[in-house]
Motif scaffolding. Structure first.
Motif, PDB file in Angstrom:
ATOM      1  N   LYS A  41      54.724  46.934  65.788  1.00  0.00           N
ATOM      2  CA  LYS A  41      53.949  45.773  66.220  1.00  0.00           C
ATOM      3  C   LYS A  41      54.812  44.504  66.209  1.00  0.00           C
ATOM      4  CE  LYS A  41      49.537  43.642  65.303  1.00  0.00           C
ATOM      5  NZ  LYS A  41      48.243  43.874  64.705  1.00  0.00           N
ATOM      6  N   GLU A  83      47.071  49.403  68.790  1.00  0.00           N
ATOM      7  CA  GLU A  83      47.002  49.589  67.336  1.00  0.00           C
ATOM      8  C   GLU A  83      47.108  51.071  66.984  1.00  0.00           C
ATOM      9  OE1 GLU A  83      47.155  47.312  64.984  1.00  0.00           O
ATOM     10  OE2 GLU A  83      47.146  45.686  66.466  1.00  0.00           O
ATOM     11  N   ASN A  84      46.467  51.913  67.797  1.00  0.00           N
ATOM     12  CA  ASN A  84      46.532  53.362  67.536  1.00  0.00           C
ATOM     13  C   ASN A  84      47.953  53.886  67.730  1.00  0.00           C
ATOM     14  OD1 ASN A  84      43.786  53.390  67.065  1.00  0.00           O
ATOM     15  ND2 ASN A  84      43.292  53.859  69.194  1.00  0.00           N
ATOM     16  N   GLU A 126      49.872  52.905  64.676  1.00  0.00           N
ATOM     17  CA  GLU A 126      49.434  53.730  63.538  1.00  0.00           C
ATOM     18  C   GLU A 126      50.013  55.143  63.624  1.00  0.00           C
ATOM     19  OE1 GLU A 126      45.192  54.475  62.450  1.00  0.00           O
ATOM     20  OE2 GLU A 126      45.181  52.276  62.534  1.00  0.00           O
TER      21      GLU A 126
END
Ligand SMILES: Cc1ncc(COP(=O)(O)O)c(C=O)c1O
Length: 382
Positions: free
Chosen positions: A175, A262-263, A266
């Motif tokens: 990120k 975001e996934n 992750e």
């Protein structure tokens, strides 16, 4: 016949839909087809780079984005600091030394991350530093530097000092938020977490950096970013671009948006944690401490003989390609890339193969040990 798995820290596997998109057929780069394509890419690529500003696309390998950032953002005779913590920091320094700059090196032990307190002290002793340069992930060591802390230190030193970050092996898997991390310029390449063939490079920068590009009178031609920004305003490029790769990029950005940024991040963290737990269960020493472990690549140590055995057996018996160490880490580490089109299932496969290889090599039973640890990480985290 053998199924192949490419687990190097770049190039990385390409999703089938991206390959298909790249094979769709050529379009004219001065046609409305191409401006439509650029228009589709422009907003989506900003999200991946964590910026609201434009991202320039160069048709050349990642190194060109390092040189473009350097030669556009540092003016002749300026003092710059290059953080060198591995092979790519050294390359950044070599680029900087090619131009008429006063280059100061901040050396970090290979395998370590920048210590913010120590770096602050180093910087405070220097006058008039105009640019600071660092990798986000130093691919040769698998370290992820504390970029937000470094960015804050740079701006506390002087708010006008520009901070350039090499995200070649992290953009798309890690990120970024340029504003929050005080990054003025973030660069990258296509063949890593962006799941494309080699051949594209990217330069994202904020308005402050863009102004420096405009006022900088250092000679440059192909990498003069002013031309690229002017062209971007018209949804095009100044020179003939690698059209097929840009078509593929559009598909990549759609896939990332579909999974959810975001996934995606992750998933990369999960692969990292699964792999690290599994490697430790195989009694392999990790090169990098947990706090600075990159979500995109992992390095582990062992004897030179054992490392070459692991690498050869993975390749010959399982079709899995991983990478060795670079420069003085050659023969001392192996690196497994886990970025882009790579999933937890791939981590299970490589660990499972390594269990067998090491059980036989060390005459010790490792069957099930690494994948048990990896699955514990996967399932406990859900
Ligand atoms: C962090 C980093 N910077 C720069 C580069 C250079 O990119 P390229 O080989 O595409 O020129 C790489 C490539 O591995 C990299 O990992």
């Amino acid at each position: 016949m053998q199924k192949k798995m490419l687990m190097t820290p770049g190039p990385t596997p390409i999703p089938e839909n991206v390959n298909q998109r790249m094979a769709e057929g050529m379009i004219g780069h001065r046609s409305s087809d191409f401006t439509d394509l650029m228009n589709s890419i422009k907003p989506k690529i900003k999200d991946v780079f964590g910026t609201k500003d434009d991202v320039v696309i160069l048709s050349s390998s990642g190194t060109s984005s390092l040189e473009a950032a350097m030669v556009n953002l540092a003016a002749p005779d300026e003092d710059i600091v290059v953080i060198v913590s591995g092979a790519f920091g050294a390359r950044f320094r070599a680029i900087a030394e090619t131009f008429p700059y006063n280059v100061h090196t901040y050396e970090v032990e290979w395998g370590d991350a920048v210590d913010p307190g120590h770096f602050k002290e180093f910087l405070s002793k220097l006058d008039n530093i105009k640019v600071v340069v660092s990798q986000a992930c130093e691919t040769s060591t698998a370290v992820l530097h504390p970029i937000t802390e470094i960015g804050q230190i740079v701006k506390d030193y002087d708010k006008d000092t520009l901070f350039i970050v090499d995200g070649v092996s992290s953009v798309g898997g890690t990120k970024f938020n340029l504003t929050e991390s005080n990054i003025d310029c973030l660069i990258s390449g296509s063949q890593k977490a962006l799941m494309l063939p080699p051949g594209l490079a990217f330069v994202a920068m904020n308005q402050t950096a863009k102004q420096k590009v405009q006022s900088n009178d250092i000679p440059r031609f192909y990498l003069d970013l002013n031309q690229y920004f002017d062209s971007l305003d018209k949804d095009t490029t100044p020179f003939t671009p690698a059209v097929s790769l840009i078509q593929g990029l559009d598909a990549v950005l759609d896939s990332i948006a579909e999974e959810g940024l975001e996934n995606v991040f992750e998933r990369h963290m999960k692969m990292r944690d699964m792999l690290r737990a599994g490697l430790e269960a195989l009694d392999l020493e990790l090169l990098v401490k947990d706090d600075f472990a990159s979500p995109t690549v992992t390095a582990f140590k062992s004897s030179s003989d054992e490392l070459s055995h692991i690498k050869d057996e993975l390749k010959n018996n399982f079709g899995i390609t991983i990478a060795g160490g670079q420069k003085h880490l050659k023969g001392k580490i192996l690196r497994i890339g886990h970025m882009g089109y790579m999933f937890p299932a791939d981590i299970i496969v490589v660990l499972s193969a390594m269990e067998g290889i090491l059980s036989k090599y060390r005459q010790q039973n490792y069957y099930g040990k690494a994948i048990t640890k990896a699955q514990e990480v996967f399932f406990n985290d859900l």
